[in-house]
Write a protein that holds these residues in place. Structure first.
Motif, PDB file in Angstrom:
ATOM      1  N   TYR A   1     -22.101  26.508  22.052  1.00  0.00           N
ATOM      2  CA  TYR A   1     -20.791  26.166  22.616  1.00  0.00           C
ATOM      3  C   TYR A   1     -19.688  26.898  21.859  1.00  0.00           C
TER       4      TYR A   1
ATOM      5  N   ARG B   1     -17.245  28.372  24.325  1.00  0.00           N
ATOM      6  CA  ARG B   1     -15.829  28.101  24.016  1.00  0.00           C
ATOM      7  C   ARG B   1     -15.562  28.421  22.549  1.00  0.00           C
TER       8      ARG B   1
ATOM      9  N   ARG C   1     -13.246  26.399  19.700  1.00  0.00           N
ATOM     10  CA  ARG C   1     -12.829  25.072  20.172  1.00  0.00           C
ATOM     11  C   ARG C   1     -13.544  23.983  19.367  1.00  0.00           C
TER      12      ARG C   1
ATOM     13  N   GLU D   1     -13.097  20.252  20.604  1.00  0.00           N
ATOM     14  CA  GLU D   1     -13.901  19.933  21.794  1.00  0.00           C
ATOM     15  C   GLU D   1     -15.362  19.677  21.423  1.00  0.00           C
ATOM     16  N   VAL D   2     -15.932  20.614  20.668  1.00  0.00           N
ATOM     17  CA  VAL D   2     -17.346  20.492  20.349  1.00  0.00           C
ATOM     18  C   VAL D   2     -17.592  19.297  19.423  1.00  0.00           C
TER      19      VAL D   2
ATOM     20  N   LEU E   1     -16.005  16.370  19.600  1.00  0.00           N
ATOM     21  CA  LEU E   1     -16.060  15.190  20.474  1.00  0.00           C
ATOM     22  C   LEU E   1     -17.391  15.115  21.216  1.00  0.00           C
ATOM     23  N   ILE E   2     -17.833  16.268  21.717  1.00  0.00           N
ATOM     24  CA  ILE E   2     -19.116  16.298  22.428  1.00  0.00           C
ATOM     25  C   ILE E   2     -20.257  15.925  21.487  1.00  0.00           C
TER      26      ILE E   2
END
Length: 711
Positions: free
Chosen positions: A211, A216, A219, A222-223, A225-226
């Motif tokens: 990711y 991305r 980021r 973002e990663v 949170l995922i």
């Protein structure tokens, strides 16, 4: 020169007062109840002041970190081992890599001496020794293309002392990896919840790696949170699996776990660092820090009382049932990682210097990560000190000392001055859904009981068993991240050594070399682990008694190299920063080594133990922990090997320190003869903050320029 404003002065005065209040209560309270919250206050206040002032002084005044200088990750970026990595991800990787079994189980065992000696050493030791070592090693390794500790010793001290450092560091590394792996096997054996949850972190990490690299780039939020979302799902699903028909598939025998661990260590060592190692360590950090933060919050909310004495009688007598030996030097050896750890110097000169974006980040990553680990050690000590002392000694004393029934254990522990009834021992096991808690040695089960005690006071007693098993799984995850990074660092060390004979190995990303050396490192610690799992007195079990000493001896090597480099690089007036910790560590560790080799107490001295068991063999007797005459011969062999190894390692470290002193004296007399292997200056093109949160100046700089960024 910036001057502090009123708000800053007020804030740091309050922080100092909180820390001082905590220390005052811990030091002066005798005979009355003391809340564990005071231990947390003393630790957090001290950490904050140490990081804000002492680490900043070292980074900018002593080391003179240079934001304009390109790091090896930028200059040598090849996407395999050298790769500029976002500071947040790297902080997670570095912390996860250094935080192994030591800060979890060492303080638990050291609680035998009382809560005060361990607290003093963990906090003072990390601020003035452990965190300083990690940061300074990281800085000097970064200035030398990510060279390993042993190779830096060879280049800066000389072939003789350097060879001793290389041999000692690699031998100690194999011992440490084997011990870490054994703790993981013991934690995960017959635990489908833990095995499933930990197995799921691997595909999650691979997803995060791709990711950030492909889908991305950059980021991180973002990663994160995922990854955290998937991690929490894996943790919850682990309990579902354990209660389902799938439980059998994830209930693995110790021998099966050994095979999987060796295979995982090999794969993690040869894959590009961005693909598995860094994202997995970053992911596990959320769970590690989250759990420790929740523990600290739980202590503040529940305000559990410290039930262990501030200083026990065992501290002066030296005949404790958990480990033999007096407070000095053995409490400092037992707390193997929470205050000062040689293993950390291998990570600071291993994976991290090949990934760091800016020199200015060594403070946050080197010093800051070590403070985070020390907080883990403090919480482990809290967990061990809030449970009933009678239960603590019943759990940590060997079966040969307390027997196998709650009646015998109660009688023996009461004789030590810590009364607990058979019914209370049985109820404690029932509370966490275990058949027995007697002689659950090694520290991990005791920590789990303490964790369940704290969390159940907040969430209710009905969840005590859940929190106990959660803590067991948490400990396995905690330690596994040190195993994978340690294997990769072991590969770097072996490549450095072989590179002195066959030059292609000098290129640590040379694929034939990395595959061959990864296989050798995994085979070495895997062999000791395999034998240890199948033979209670063999393999890595044979080397377990020298785990703490070897780790601290390695710290002496790291501090000797750091002190030498400070002198040779024109920082003589600041050499005390690592010189004083070196003198202390060498004094403590060499004293412990001498006692372990030559003590007349068979519980302490390896050779005396050998003599006692050999005499028993001659008389046809079987002594515990042996159960047969074959075991007796094994104990004799183990005692001999441990005694010889301890003596050899101590001698190697004396050679390193003596050679380092020679180099320093020669430099002071004839500085023209000294050379530094520092890489030449290259201007950096990367813009990245020095700390976790960008300063106003860093934000303005980022807005004014466009620069390439790493993952």
């Amino acid at each position: 020169m910036r001057t502090a404003n009123v708000r800053t002065i007020v804030i740091w005065t309050l922080v100092a007062l909180v820390g001082a209040a905590g220390w005052s209560v811990l030091a002066l309270a005798r005979g009355e109840d003391v809340s564990a919250a005071w231990m947390v206050a003393a630790a957090l206040g001290s950490y904050a002041i140490g990081y804000r002032f002492y680490s900043k002084f070292i980074a900018y005044k002593v080391l003179k970190v240079d934001a304009t200088r390109a790091t090896p990750a930028e200059r040598l970026n090849n996407g395999i081992d050298f790769h500029p990595t976002d500071r947040r991800v790297l902080l997670g990787h570095h912390f996860a890599a250094i935080a192994g079994a030591g800060p979890l189980v060492g303080p638990v065992l050291a609680a035998q001496m009382g809560y005060l000696p361990g607290t003093v050493w963990i906090i003072a030791g990390v601020i003035f020794a452990g965190a300083v070592q990690d940061m300074v090693v990281l800085f000097f390794s970064t200035r030398r293309d990510g060279r390993s500790l042993g190779q830096m010793a060879r280049e800066e001290i000389g072939p003789f002392g350097g060879a001793a450092a290389l041999i000692a560091a690699f031998a100690i590394m194999i011992i440490l990896l084997g011990v870490l792996a054994l703790v993981i096997v013991n934690a995960l054996a017959a635990s489908p919840w833990g095995t499933f949850s930990i197995a799921m972190t691997i595909p999650i990490a691979l997803l995060m790696g791709f990711y950030l690299r492909v889908l991305r780039p950059g980021r991180v939020a973002e990663v994160s949170l995922i990854g955290v979302g998937l991690l929490l799902l894996a943790l919850v699903a682990g309990r579902w699996v354990a209660e389902s028909s799938w439980a059998g598939a994830f209930t693995l025998a110790p021998s099966t776990l050994v095979v999987w661990l060796v295979a995982y260590g090999f794969i993690a060592s040869i894959l590009p660092v961005w693909m598995l190692l860094a994202p997995r360590d970053y992911l596990s950090t959320f769970m590690k820090i989250g759990t420790i933060a929740l523990l600290a919050l739980g202590v503040v909310v529940a305000l559990p009382t410290l039930k262990m004495d501030a200083v026990t009688d065992f501290a002066s007598r030296g005949d404790g049932p958990v480990f033999a030996g007096s407070l000095f030097p053995f409490v400092f050896i037992t707390i193997a990682c929470g205050a000062l750890s040689g293993f950390h110097s291998l990570i600071s000169s291993g994976t991290t210097p090949k990934m760091i974006q800016k020199e200015t980040q060594v403070r946050m990553i080197g010093y800051g990560s070590m403070l985070m680990e020390s907080s883990v050690a403090i919480m482990a000590l809290v967990a061990a000190s809030i449970i009933d002392p009678g239960l603590y000694f019943a759990m940590n004393a060997p079966a040969g000392a307390i027997g196998t029934t709650v009646q015998n254990a109660s009688q023996v522990v009461t004789g030590w001055g810590y009364s607990i009834s058979p019914a209370e021992l049985a109820q404690a096991a029932k509370n966490v859904e275990e058949a027995t808690l007697l002689s659950r040695t090694g520290g991990a089960p005791t920590l789990a009981v303490g964790v369940s005690e704290i969390f159940s006071k907040v969430t209710g007693g009905s969840l005590r068993a859940f929190w106990y098993h959660f803590a067991i799984m948490f400990e396995a995850l905690f330690i596994l991240t040190a195993l994978d990074a340690g294997t990769r660092v072991g590969r770097f060390m072996l490549q450095d050594m072989l590179g002195n004979v066959y030059r292609p190995f000098k290129n640590i990303s040379w694929k034939p070399g990395l595959v061959v050396t990864s296989a050798i490192v995994c085979a070495l610690w895997g062999y000791f682990l395999w034998v240890g799992v199948h033979e209670p007195l063999g393999g890595i079990n044979q080397l377990f008694p020298i785990f703490g000493i070897s780790n601290q001896l390695l710290a002496a090597v790291a501090l000797a190299v750091c002190t030498t480099l400070l002198v040779k690089s024109g920082r003589l007036k600041w050499a005390w920063i690592t010189g004083i910790p070196l003198v202390w560590d060498a004094t403590v560790t060499l004293t412990a080594s001498f006692q372990k080799v030559f003590s007349s107490d068979p519980k302490v001295g390896f050779f005396k133990q050998r003599s006692v068991f050999q005499d028993a063999i001659d008389d046809g007797k079987v002594l515990p922990p042996a159960k047969s005459m074959d075991d007796m011969h094994t104990v004799v062999t183990n005692s001999t090997v441990d005694g010889v190894l301890t003596a050899v390692l101590a001698l190697l470290i004396v050679v390193v320190i003596a050679d380092a002193l020679r180099v320093c004296v020669r430099h002071l007399r004839r500085p023209a003869l000294s050379t530094l292997s520092e890489a030449p200056y290259v201007e950096s093109k990367i813009l990245a903050p020095a700390g976790l949160i960008p300063t106003r100046e860093e934000k303005e700089e980022a807005r004014d320029a466009v620069a390439p960024t790493g993952v």
